[in-house]
Every structure is written in structure tokens, then in C-alpha cells.
Design an enzyme around this catalytic site. Structure first.
Site, PDB file in Angstrom:
ATOM      1  N   ARG A  25     -14.537   1.160   0.061  1.00  0.00           N
ATOM      2  CA  ARG A  25     -13.755   1.865  -0.958  1.00  0.00           C
ATOM      3  C   ARG A  25     -13.014   3.076  -0.368  1.00  0.00           C
ATOM      4  NH1 ARG A  25     -16.103   4.733  -4.636  1.00  0.00           N
ATOM      5  NH2 ARG A  25     -18.108   3.669  -4.740  1.00  0.00           N
ATOM      6  N   TYR A  79      11.407   1.984 -14.059  1.00  0.00           N
ATOM      7  CA  TYR A  79      10.452   0.882 -14.105  1.00  0.00           C
ATOM      8  C   TYR A  79       9.527   1.069 -15.312  1.00  0.00           C
ATOM      9  CZ  TYR A  79       6.754  -2.332 -12.982  1.00  0.00           C
ATOM     10  OH  TYR A  79       5.847  -3.351 -13.064  1.00  0.00           O
ATOM     11  N   ASP A 118      10.813   6.596  -6.081  1.00  0.00           N
ATOM     12  CA  ASP A 118      10.485   5.174  -6.109  1.00  0.00           C
ATOM     13  C   ASP A 118      11.739   4.437  -5.652  1.00  0.00           C
ATOM     14  OD1 ASP A 118      10.038   2.538  -6.678  1.00  0.00           O
ATOM     15  OD2 ASP A 118       9.273   2.852  -8.722  1.00  0.00           O
ATOM     16  N   LYS A 172       6.728  -5.853  -3.496  1.00  0.00           N
ATOM     17  CA  LYS A 172       8.099  -6.327  -3.521  1.00  0.00           C
ATOM     18  C   LYS A 172       8.617  -6.538  -2.097  1.00  0.00           C
ATOM     19  CE  LYS A 172       7.290  -5.685  -7.887  1.00  0.00           C
ATOM     20  NZ  LYS A 172       7.667  -4.472  -8.585  1.00  0.00           N
TER      21      LYS A 172
HETATM   22  C1  LIG Z   1       7.009  -3.525  -9.401  1.00  0.00           C
HETATM   23  C2  LIG Z   1       7.407  -2.121  -9.470  1.00  0.00           C
HETATM   24  C3  LIG Z   1       6.470  -1.106  -9.711  1.00  0.00           C
HETATM   25  C4  LIG Z   1       5.008  -1.397  -9.978  1.00  0.00           C
HETATM   26  O1  LIG Z   1       4.380  -1.976  -8.879  1.00  0.00           O
HETATM   27  P1  LIG Z   1       3.226  -3.105  -8.973  1.00  0.00           P
HETATM   28  O2  LIG Z   1       3.003  -3.462  -7.561  1.00  0.00           O
HETATM   29  O3  LIG Z   1       3.777  -4.232  -9.818  1.00  0.00           O
HETATM   30  O4  LIG Z   1       2.057  -2.475  -9.631  1.00  0.00           O
HETATM   31  C5  LIG Z   1       6.933   0.194  -9.722  1.00  0.00           C
HETATM   32  N1  LIG Z   1       8.242   0.496  -9.529  1.00  0.00           N
HETATM   33  C6  LIG Z   1       9.153  -0.451  -9.316  1.00  0.00           C
HETATM   34  C7  LIG Z   1      10.581  -0.067  -9.103  1.00  0.00           C
HETATM   35  C8  LIG Z   1       8.777  -1.790  -9.275  1.00  0.00           C
HETATM   36  O5  LIG Z   1       9.703  -2.743  -9.066  1.00  0.00           O
END
Ligand SMILES: *Cc1c(COP(=O)(O)O)cnc(C)c1O
Length: 387
Positions: free
Chosen positions: A56, A108, A181, A206
Site C-alpha cells: 500500500r 471533466y 489536467d 488515457k
Molecule cells: C478520464 C479523465 C479523468 C479521470 O481519470 P480516470 O482514470 O478515468 O479516473 C480526468 N480528467 C480527464 C481529462 C479525463 O479524460
């Protein structure tokens, strides 16, 4: 997690392809082993043999993935989480009770949901501004009070571009930290920390992984400190460290990151250009298009790699848009983005009620297939939906 100096002069594409020239010490294997152990035996002196005690807290495989992201982000330290959302939640939870946060009203949906929830409960005070509007952002800042500014660029689902350096100046002038982000435009092309962000967040689910077989979230910081320690403690105590098997898949995925993003940028640019003149398309939203209002900033911020994400507003009704997604044969009608396979989604259906999304918006994630095949598929679906 510090950068390997031997590799510093090499290009990021080279460093990624070789997972930082990784060689397993004992065997010489060029592919890393997967460490699955949940616990670690202490040495004869009863001290931990290395820094590992219990999974963890982290493990060797996850740490290698962190080292690679740390390298391409140019960060001081990087942590990987079990999903993007668990990473984002760790940041929000690390803020003190009642902290003031400034964020865009379109972003998001998962992060927006969490910000609204914390605001409603009084745990955080969140002020929202129109996405990409730096004057509005500046007017919401409370010098000495605002703790965090959240920027998503380019933003979901309409790919509005925010100038990270300008946002950093606004945040820092008020004594706040900037978190970005940039999931849609990953490092090594978009390096938010270089532009002044304090923390760079990515859904590694992604582009970083790129194969739609892992959920992971990454936080990279320009400076370790009290808040960073708190985030690490939250990760340990919530048990949201990235699993080593997923970390191993992520390491494998990142070997082709540069290649994928280059291909996805070229294909998305071609497709966006062709869709501009399509009779069933009202509008194309892609920062790679010269006419996109954020084009110049995006080009500077991402070294010309605009990524594979674009959205279109279709002509006709909301049902026409949904039918277009349904009629695609090659694009998968699925959510997510950044994988090698192309996806199409009707964003309003997926994000649900309460989010500001154009009813005719289709979000496209361009994969690495032949762009010509993708364009033929899209054209056929658009024409059939219009009938
Ligand atoms: C997918 C996504 C998230 C969240 O991430 P997860 O891996 O699905 O939890 C946050 N910000 C953006 C821009 C995303 O495309």
C-alpha cells in the site's frame, strides 16, 4: 524517482522507448519484472532491506512507472494512483477544511462532480468561471486565501485551450497553487510544470497507457513539500496506489507513447480538416485547426502535438448525433480516450444531466488506425444519420 542523469541529453522518445534504458540488475532482462508481493520481509537487523514494507506504500514496479513519468514531466516527484479520479480526489482531500478553490465550470465531469460535492458540503469553497476565461479566473482570486486553481487544457469536451503560464501567474500572484489536467495532450509534448504549474495531473488511463486496459492516475510535482506529503499519506491510507500489474502494463504502453501521439496528432488533424467541409457537420472543435481560438497557445504549449481528441457538433437534432455514433462501424461507441483504437461518444448521454454539453456534440478519440478508413466510416455514419 529522480531523473537518471545519463539519459538526460537523449530525446524523450528514446527514453520512453527504452523505459529509461531499463535492465533488470540480476538477470539482464530488458523488460521489467512485475513485483506482486503485498509484503516485504525485513533483514537480519530487522530493518527494511530497501524502502519497501507493504504494497500500500508503493512497490518497485509502480516506482519504475513513476520514474518514467517523472522523467518526461520534468518533475521533482511523481505518484501513481489506481485511477485518475483517485489521484484528483487525493489532491482535493489534501486541502484544508474550508479551502478556497477556483475552477472552470466546464471540465471533466468526474472532477467537476467532486468539486461541486465538496462545495455543497462546505468542505471546500469553489468558485467556477467560464472555461479558458483568464479575466474571470483573476476576478475570483482571493489573495492570501485561495489555495488551489484547477485548469484543464484542452478541456473536455469542447477542447478550449487555457494558457498555463498565464494561469500560473494569476494563481501565484494570489499565493495559490496551480494544478493542471492535460490528459488530452500528454508529456513529453505538453509539460505543464515547465509552463509554471505546481502539480501536473494526468489520467494515465488515457494517452500515457494508450491501450484501454489500465485505469491509472498520475500526479507530478515541481516541488515536494507539506502538501505533497499529505497527498502521499492519503494514497497510502486509502490504499489507492497503482497496482503493480497495471503499472507494468503502463510501462509497456509508455514505450510507444511518442509514436502514438505523433500518429494520433497527424490523423486527427487530417480528419478535423476534412470534417470542416462536411455537409452534416456544423462545427469542428480541435485546437490543431488554425481557426481554433486556442491554436497558437496550444501549439506553443504542446510543441505542435495537439493530440487525437476532437469534437464535432452535428447538424440536425440530438437524435441525429446519437444515430451518427450508433451507425459507426469502425469507431467504437464507447467512452474514454487516448487508446490505439478510435472511439466516438455522444457526450451528453455519457456525462448525464447537470453538465453543460451541447446536445449535438460527438467526442472523437482518434486512434492509430488508417485515417482514411476512419474518415470513410465517419462520413458513412453522418450521411446515414441524416437520412
Ligand atoms: C478520464 C479523465 C479523468 C479521470 O481519470 P480516470 O482514470 O478515468 O479516473 C480526468 N480528467 C480527464 C481529462 C479525463 O479524460
Amino acid at each position: 524517482m529522480t531523473q537518471d542523469r545519463r539519459n538526460a541529453p537523449l530525446s524523450p522518445a528514446t527514453r520512453l522507448a527504452q523505459a529509461l534504458h531499463h535492465i533488470e540488475e540480476q538477470t539482464g532482462a530488458v523488460t521489467p519484472a512485475i513485483q506482486l508481493s503485498a509484503t516485504y520481509a525485513r533483514g537480519a537487523d530487522y530493518a527494511p532491506r530497501q524502502s519497501y514494507i507493504y504494497r500500500r506504500d508503493g512497490n518497485e514496479t509502480t516506482e519504475l512507472a513513476e520514474t518514467i513519468i517523472n522523467d518526461i514531466e520534468g518533475a521533482a516527484s511523481t505518484m501513481l494512483f489506481a485511477s485518475g479520479m483517485s489521484a484528483a480526489n487525493a489532491v482535493l482531500e489534501a486541502l484544508p477544511m474550508g479551502a478556497h478553490v477556483v475552477a472552470p465550470g466546464v471540465m471533466y465531469h468526474g472532477v467537476l462532480h467532486q468539486l461541486r460535492k465538496h462545495h455543497a458540503s462546505g468542505r471546500l469553497t469553489v468558485d467556477f468561471h467560464p472555461v479558458g476565461d483568464l479575466d474571470a479566473m483573476r476576478s475570483l482570486m482571493r489573495p492570501g486565501v485561495t489555495a488551489l486553481v484547477w485548469v484543464e487544457t484542452p478541456s473536455n469536451p469542447d477542447w478550449t485551450v487555457t494558457d498555463i503560464a498565464a494561469a500560473a501567474e494569476i494563481a501565484h500572484a494570489a499565493g495559490a497553487k496551480l494544478i493542471t489536467d492535460c490528459t488530452a495532450t500528454p508529456p513529453p509534448y505538453c509539460r505543464a510544470l515547465d509552463h509554471g504549474a505546481d502539480i501536473s495531473f494526468h489520467s494515465a488511463t488515457k494517452y500515457l497507457n494508450g491501450h484501454s486496459d489500465v485505469t491509472a492516475g498520475s500526479l507530478a510535482t515541481r516541488e515536494a513539500g507539506e502538501m505533497w506529503d499529505e497527498i502521499a499519506s492519503i494514497r497510502t491510507l486509502h490504499g489507492t496506489v497503482l497496482h503493480s500489474f497495471d503499472a507494468w502494463l503502463l510501462i509497456r504502453g509508455m514505450r510507444t507513447l511518442a509514436l502514438r501521439v505523433e500518429r494520433q496528432t497527424t490523423s486527427a488533424s487530417r480528419i478535423a480538416q476534412q470534417l470542416l467541409s462536411h455537409p452534416q457537420v456544423e462545427k469542428v472543435l480541435y485546437p490543431g485547426l488554425a481557426e481554433h481560438p486556442g491554436h497558437d497557445i496550444a501549439r506553443r504549449q504542446c510543441e505542435g502535438f495537439f493530440g487525437g481528441m476532437l469534437s464535432i457538433i452535428t447538424k440536425g437534432t440530438e437524435q441525429t448525433a446519437i444515430d451518427t455514433a450508433r451507425h459507426c462501424r469502425l469507431f467504437y461507441p464507447a467512452t474514454s480516450l487516448g487508446g490505439v483504437e478510435s472511439l466516438i461518444e455522444h457526450r451528453k448521454t455519457v456525462s448525464g444531466p447537470g453538465f453543460d454539453v451541447h446536445p449535438n456534440l460527438l467526442r472523437l478519440s482518434i486512434g492509430i488506425e488508417s485515417p482514411m478508413d476512419l474518415m470513410v466510416d465517419l462520413d458513412a455514419a453522418l450521411m446515414r444519420a441524416a437520412q
